[in-house]
Design a protein around this motif. Structure first.
Motif, PDB file in Angstrom:
ATOM      1  N   LEU A 133      -6.500  19.727  21.802  1.00 57.01           N
ATOM      2  CA  LEU A 133      -5.507  18.734  22.176  1.00 57.01           C
ATOM      3  C   LEU A 133      -6.197  17.600  22.929  1.00 57.01           C
ATOM      4  O   LEU A 133      -7.168  17.829  23.644  1.00 57.01           O
ATOM      5  CB  LEU A 133      -4.436  19.361  23.083  1.00 57.01           C
ATOM      6  N   SER A 187       6.244  19.945  27.344  1.00 59.50           N
ATOM      7  CA  SER A 187       6.581  20.493  26.039  1.00 59.50           C
ATOM      8  C   SER A 187       7.012  21.953  26.171  1.00 59.50           C
ATOM      9  O   SER A 187       7.961  22.395  25.525  1.00 59.50           O
ATOM     10  CB  SER A 187       5.360  20.381  25.135  1.00 59.50           C
ATOM     11  N   HIS A 211       9.320  15.748  19.314  1.00 61.72           N
ATOM     12  CA  HIS A 211       8.484  16.130  20.439  1.00 61.72           C
ATOM     13  C   HIS A 211       9.218  16.944  21.470  1.00 61.72           C
ATOM     14  O   HIS A 211       8.614  17.483  22.378  1.00 61.72           O
ATOM     15  CB  HIS A 211       7.888  14.887  21.097  1.00 61.72           C
ATOM     16  N   ASP A 212      10.521  16.987  21.345  1.00 61.26           N
ATOM     17  CA  ASP A 212      11.267  17.722  22.365  1.00 61.26           C
ATOM     18  C   ASP A 212      11.299  19.203  22.049  1.00 61.26           C
ATOM     19  O   ASP A 212      11.788  20.004  22.841  1.00 61.26           O
ATOM     20  CB  ASP A 212      12.688  17.157  22.472  1.00 61.26           C
ATOM     21  N   ARG A 213      10.744  19.566  20.875  1.00 56.93           N
ATOM     22  CA  ARG A 213      10.687  20.985  20.586  1.00 56.93           C
ATOM     23  C   ARG A 213       9.509  21.576  21.345  1.00 56.93           C
ATOM     24  O   ARG A 213       8.492  20.929  21.529  1.00 56.93           O
ATOM     25  CB  ARG A 213      10.508  21.205  19.089  1.00 56.93           C
ATOM     26  N   ARG A 214       9.667  22.811  21.774  1.00 60.16           N
ATOM     27  CA  ARG A 214       8.618  23.443  22.569  1.00 60.16           C
ATOM     28  C   ARG A 214       7.319  23.501  21.787  1.00 60.16           C
ATOM     29  O   ARG A 214       7.298  23.910  20.636  1.00 60.16           O
ATOM     30  CB  ARG A 214       9.039  24.860  22.937  1.00 60.16           C
ATOM     31  N   LEU A 215       6.247  23.082  22.425  1.00 53.41           N
ATOM     32  CA  LEU A 215       4.885  23.210  21.890  1.00 53.41           C
ATOM     33  C   LEU A 215       4.689  22.527  20.543  1.00 53.41           C
ATOM     34  O   LEU A 215       3.839  22.918  19.766  1.00 53.41           O
ATOM     35  CB  LEU A 215       4.509  24.698  21.769  1.00 53.41           C
ATOM     36  N   HIS A 216       5.480  21.510  20.283  1.00 49.23           N
ATOM     37  CA  HIS A 216       5.375  20.802  19.011  1.00 49.23           C
ATOM     38  C   HIS A 216       3.943  20.333  18.751  1.00 49.23           C
ATOM     39  O   HIS A 216       3.347  20.606  17.710  1.00 49.23           O
ATOM     40  CB  HIS A 216       6.323  19.607  19.024  1.00 49.23           C
ATOM     41  N   THR A 217       3.397  19.612  19.731  1.00 52.02           N
ATOM     42  CA  THR A 217       2.061  19.045  19.544  1.00 52.02           C
ATOM     43  C   THR A 217       1.031  20.151  19.354  1.00 52.02           C
ATOM     44  O   THR A 217       0.178  20.073  18.476  1.00 52.02           O
ATOM     45  CB  THR A 217       1.676  18.200  20.757  1.00 52.02           C
ATOM     46  N   PHE A 218       1.146  21.176  20.194  1.00 51.42           N
ATOM     47  CA  PHE A 218       0.191  22.282  20.102  1.00 51.42           C
ATOM     48  C   PHE A 218       0.205  22.898  18.712  1.00 51.42           C
ATOM     49  O   PHE A 218      -0.842  23.096  18.092  1.00 51.42           O
ATOM     50  CB  PHE A 218       0.536  23.324  21.169  1.00 51.42           C
ATOM     51  N   GLU A 233       9.882  13.923  26.579  1.00 46.90           N
ATOM     52  CA  GLU A 233       8.646  13.260  26.960  1.00 46.90           C
ATOM     53  C   GLU A 233       8.875  11.929  27.667  1.00 46.90           C
ATOM     54  O   GLU A 233       8.095  11.513  28.504  1.00 46.90           O
ATOM     55  CB  GLU A 233       7.781  13.038  25.713  1.00 46.90           C
TER      56      GLU A 233
END
Ligand SMILES: Nc1ncnc2c1ncn2[C@@H]1O[C@H](COP(=O)(O)OP(=O)(O)O)[C@@H](O)[C@H]1O
Ligand SMILES: [Mg+2]
Lengths: 257, 683
Positions: free
Chosen positions: A101, A112, B266-273, A118
């Motif tokens: 990341l 998150s 992006h408001d979902r948990r751990l989306h980016t991860f 965000e």
């Protein structure tokens, strides 16, 4: 003023009855809001165990931990992980940034995890990033950052959700003295400005000299306490005093790993 | 002590990694099932009547065996690699404690040997049982219940199974153990994350995605339109285009993930991860994923096309005649059958006659084909036209068929009768080998009722091209014949013709048993009468052979492909999860609950399996269609939409299998994550 953290005769034993390790053997102390508290002790004296108990990563055998007057043992499930994410911020010796990341994504990770939109964090992020001087590395991956930058990104991650107390387990352990000094200065600044309490485990007397108060632990009990006389005593003088106690501890800093 | 260690480790591996052990079992079964094909009831039965075809199929078995060997090597290699990766740390410790490298190597090999023996011991009985089951089920499906069931166990198949399995296993473990025991202690002891791969500017990936899609479109277009099947060179080009396209697309997919990371919810948990994790694997393992996707595609195509073809043969079995008696006439046959009390079995017995023009010495040029050829030449040039031109130029000495016999045939088939006036004739062509297009061309000419001549007498051709089977044996076909009114037939043949007596079985004869067993039963009795006959059994045998051979092999391949692809994907996922456990541990420290982690891992699994599977399913729809273009006769192709539906249904069924796999991997991942919730002691 109410203490933000109140620890009462905390005990944690490892292993079976025979030959067990008394990692914590009855520890009692308090942390006031905005206090900068250091914990020192030789290797194996139970410092990490103490921090892990406070972070609710491990469960103590007996004793109580009260955060803002609420008992940790009463927290369960979602409330517990909420506590871990929001009430406390954790700084690790080896940063523990996710290597896939970017800096920005690492910092936003707690939001998150706790389903905080965000947008709400944008302002906070900018403020932290500029204070910690990490704007240029926000879009880089950890592998592309220096050690100091990594730890400051980790600090931003620990602080993003306005925790009341920051737990730091040897945060300068993997940094050179220059970067360590820079980090301590930033931490001290954040401690004073945001009024967030800092509870720092360290064996680095220099880093410890930034604290207002230092607890010395040995064999799972507190055996000594140092208080910096603010404002008369300079950081240099306090440092000298710390060294003296360490020497009394036996063997000086040589046996503190 | 060393021995004890081997035993204990070997046992622990089996317990901890069901995926690994079950892939060993699958390998054993796969080998045995293909090797025991010659002993299957259906094959034994068919080899009595279709010995040539069966023989040919059986010579293919070594090839299939070799292919299985090759494919299973991948399976075993991946599964074992995962198994060893999990234990890197342990091996590092062994070496630290002073174990010699050669000894570690021996330890690994010996452990492997233990689990190999056990999988053979467990897998072989299962394999025998499975092949027995397949034998019984197929026999039942095709209705050869009366034939004695033969225990399909074969010692030779078992030996070859063991040999193949050990070969694959040993090669894989030699490679892997060698690799592990050669590594630095330090790199074994610490989990070192693979270095980040350098990324190109995103326009490169856009180009790659577009190029990939272009390649794939071209490949499928060629295969569906038929060019690929005309020449091996075009087929090669299609395959290369398809492979390139798949790899290009998978290489470019990381771009899409980058897009999801930036956009997305992006408001979902751990989306980016989650998407970073998926992106990472797409970057590192795009080759493996593309390969797995191709394997799944192959599985889906095999299964889809195989079952559809099976269904087609089953339905295409519409036939009219059950028996043809030769060297006799109808009344003789009737008398003989009555004498043996077989006459009640038949609902109809009638004669079919064929002869040639005998009114002239110049038989070779009795029929004037020029009017037909001229009409054809004036038509637009096409492949069908040229073939037809060529065929008709040999039609100047046609067979003749009397109208009454042919009408009997049509009546038996429930079709309306043909009407011919004196001086008229209908054209007969056996349509099985004649492409529909050619028949249509000829029909267009016949609509104009062209005037030709037979032995100098004017003859008008009318009606449509006829093509009903004249006798039971489908291998006897007339490429060109004329149907004449009975008087004309008698005149031109001068009374010299062959007589066949066609028989149709009673409905109630075939009602209770399958046609197959009814005919074989009657055949036994007919053999006593001394009549010479052909039964529909031969044709049925051929059809049955195609049915079983195509479905057996395609389903076998499909299962193997599917198992391998899924195991490789699953193992890849678990392996990369293992490698990135540290990340999950960090997530726990900053406040992730177990459920959140599991959800995140599950989402990754969905994508991980989903990308190659969706890609394959999408491709398989075109792939099956392309296979139909290539392998189906033109007659069968008229049932295309129906067959496509069957294939689609089968493909969805396989997607269910996929779902089961995903569930298993999710469980494994959940278990792995649970271990993280207990904090690890930092040294
Ligand atoms: N998970 C564990 N199991 C058993 N013993 C442990 C575990 N964690 C720590 N200990 C023991 O507890 C004591 C205190 O450890 P720790 O809190 O890590 O010390 P420090 O961080 O001060 O070096 C040590 O003697 C250590 O061996
Ligand atoms: Mg420690």
């Amino acid at each position: 003023m109410e203490p933000i953290l109140k620890i009462e005769s905390l005990k944690k034993y490892y292993g079976k009855t025979k030959g067990r390790t008394k990692a914590l053997n009855g520890i009692t102390f308090q942390v006031m809001p905005g206090e900068f508290l250091g914990i020192m002790g030789s290797s194996g004296s139970g410092k990490s165990t103490l921090l892990n108990c406070i972070a609710a990563v491990i469960r103590p055998d007996s004793g109580s931990i009260l955060i803002k007057g609420k008992s940790l043992s009463s927290l369960k499930g979602a409330a517990l992980s909420d506590y871990r994410g929001k009430e406390i911020g954790y700084l690790f010796q080896n940063f523990e940034l996710l290597d896939n990341l970017t800096g920005l994504e690492n910092i936003l990770l707690p939001m998150s995890l706790h389903k905080i939109p965000e947008k709400e964090g944008k302002k906070r992020l900018n403020q932290l990033a500029s204070y910690l001087e990490i704007q240029e590395v926000l879009h880089k991956f950890p592998a592309q950052m220096s050690g100091g930058q990594r730890q400051r990104v980790a600090a931003a991650r620990a602080l993003i959700l306005h925790p009341g107390i920051i737990l730091a387990d040897e945060p300068t352990g993997a940094l050179d003295s220059k970067n360590a000094k820079a980090l301590m200065e930033k931490l001290l600044g954040l401690n004073q400005e945001e009024h967030a309490a800092v509870l720092m485990v360290t064996h680095d007397s220099n880093a410890a000299s930034y604290c207002k108060r230092i607890l010395f632990i040995q064999d799972g009990v507190i055996f000594h306490e140092l208080r910096r006389n603010i404002p008369e005593e300079s950081r240099q003088d306090f440092y000298e005093r710390i060294l003296k106690v360490m020497a009394q501890l036996g063997g000086g800093s040589a046996n503190v790993l | 002590m060393f021995f004890k260690l081997i035993l204990r480790n070997s046992k622990r591996s089996r317990k901890e990694n069901g995926l690994f052990f079950s892939s060993l079992l699958v390998a054993v079964m796969a080998f045995y099932v293909i090797l025991s094909l010659p002993r299957q009831d259906v094959m034994v039965f068919l080899s009595q009547m279709e010995s040539d075809a069966v023989e040919k199929l059986l010579t293919l078995i070594p090839a299939f065996y070799g292919m299985t060997l090759f494919l299973l090597f991948f399976l075993i290699y991946y599964a074992s690699r995962f198994q060893l990766e999990r234990r890197r740390h342990e091996f590092g410790v062994y070496l630290m404690l002073g174990m010699r490298r050669s000894r570690l190597f021996v330890l690994l090999l010996a452990e492997d040997f233990g689990s190999s023996i056990l999988s053979l011991a467990l897998g072989l009985p299962f394999a025998v049982l499975l092949s027995e089951l397949i034998s019984l089920i197929t026999a039942r499906l095709v209705g050869i219940g009366i034939i004695e069931h033969q225990f399909s166990f074969s010692f030779r198949a078992m030996l070859w199974t063991a040999a193949g399995f050990f070969l694959v296993k040993c090669t894989a473990s030699l490679l892997l153990s060698g690799n592990i025991s050669r590594q630095e202690i330090g790199s074994l002891l610490t989990e070192i994350p693979e270095g980040a791969k350098r990324q190109m500017p995103s326009c490169v990936y856009v180009v790659s995605l577009l190029a990939g899609m272009l390649c794939l479109t071209a490949a499928y277009a060629m295969a569906i339109h038929g060019e690929s099947w005309t020449h091996i060179r075009f087929m090669g080009l299609t395959v290369v285009l398809g492979l390139l396209g798949t790899f290009f697309v998978f290489w470019g997919l990381r771009l899409l993930m980058g897009f999801f990371i930036r956009k997305g919810n992006h408001d979902r948990r751990l989306h980016t991860f989650d998407f970073r994790q998926i992106q990472e694997t797409l970057i590192r393992r795009f080759g493996t994923l593309a390969l797995c996707s191709l394997l799944i595609l192959a599985a889906l195509c095999c299964f889809g096309a195989g079952t559809a073809v099976f269904r087609y043969y089953e339905n295409a079995a519409s036939h009219v005649l059950d028996y043809t008696f030769t060297d006799t006439n109808a009344s003789d046959v009737r008398r003989t059958l009555a004498a043996y009390r077989l006459d009640t079995m038949f609902q109809d017995l009638f004669e079919m006659k064929t002869g040639r023009v005998r009114t002239t010495e110049d038989t070779e040029h009795a029929f004037d084909t020029e009017p037909l050829l001229a009409a054809l030449r004036s038509m637009d040039s096409s492949r069908d036209r040229d073939v037809l031109l060529n065929n008709l130029s040999y039609a100047s000495s046609p067979y003749l068929i009397p109208l009454s016999c042919y009408n009997r045939l049509l009546a038996a088939a429930g079709q309306s009768e043909l009407v011919l006036h004196p001086g008229e004739a209908a054209v007969y062509m056996n349509q099985e080998d004649t492409a529909q297009g050619r028949v249509q061309l000829l029909n267009r000419i016949l609509e104009t009722e062209p005037l030709t001549s037979l032995d100098g007498d004017a003859l008008r051709l009318t009606g449509k091209v006829q093509g009903a089977d004249l006798v039971t044996d489908r291998s006897i076909t007339l490429s060109f014949a004329l149907i004449l009114p009975d008087e004309d037939f008698v005149y031109y043949t001068q009374g010299e013709y062959d007589i066949f007596v066609n028989g149709i079985l009673n409905n109630h004869t075939t009602k209770h048993t399958s046609l197959l067993s009814a005919i074989s039963e009657i055949n036994e009795k007919l053999d006593e009468t001394g009549l010479s006959y052909e039964s529909y059994l031969q044709n049925m045998g051929r059809q049955l052979f195609f049915q079983t051979a195509s479905s057996y092999l395609t389903i076998y391949l499909a299962v193997i492909f599917l198992i391998i692809a899924n195991t490789v994907i699953g193992v890849q996922f678990l392996m990369s999860q293992q490698k990135t456990l540290r990340r999950y541990r960090t997530l726990v420290r900053i406040g992730a609950e177990y459920e959140v982690l599991c959800k995140s891992a599950r989402r990754q699994i969905h994508w991980y399996f989903g990308i190659p599977t969706v890609f394959a399913v999408f491709g398989s729809l075109f792939g099956v269609r392309a296979l139909f273009t290539g392998i189906l006769t033109s007659a069968a192709r008229s049932h295309l939409s129906e067959m496509m539906i069957v294939s689609a249904a089968m493909i969805s069924a396989l997607c269910m299998v996929e779902y089961l796999y995903i569930t298993a991997v999710k469980r494994s991942s959940d278990r792995c994550l649970l271990g993280l919730m207990i904090p690890k002691r930092e040294e």
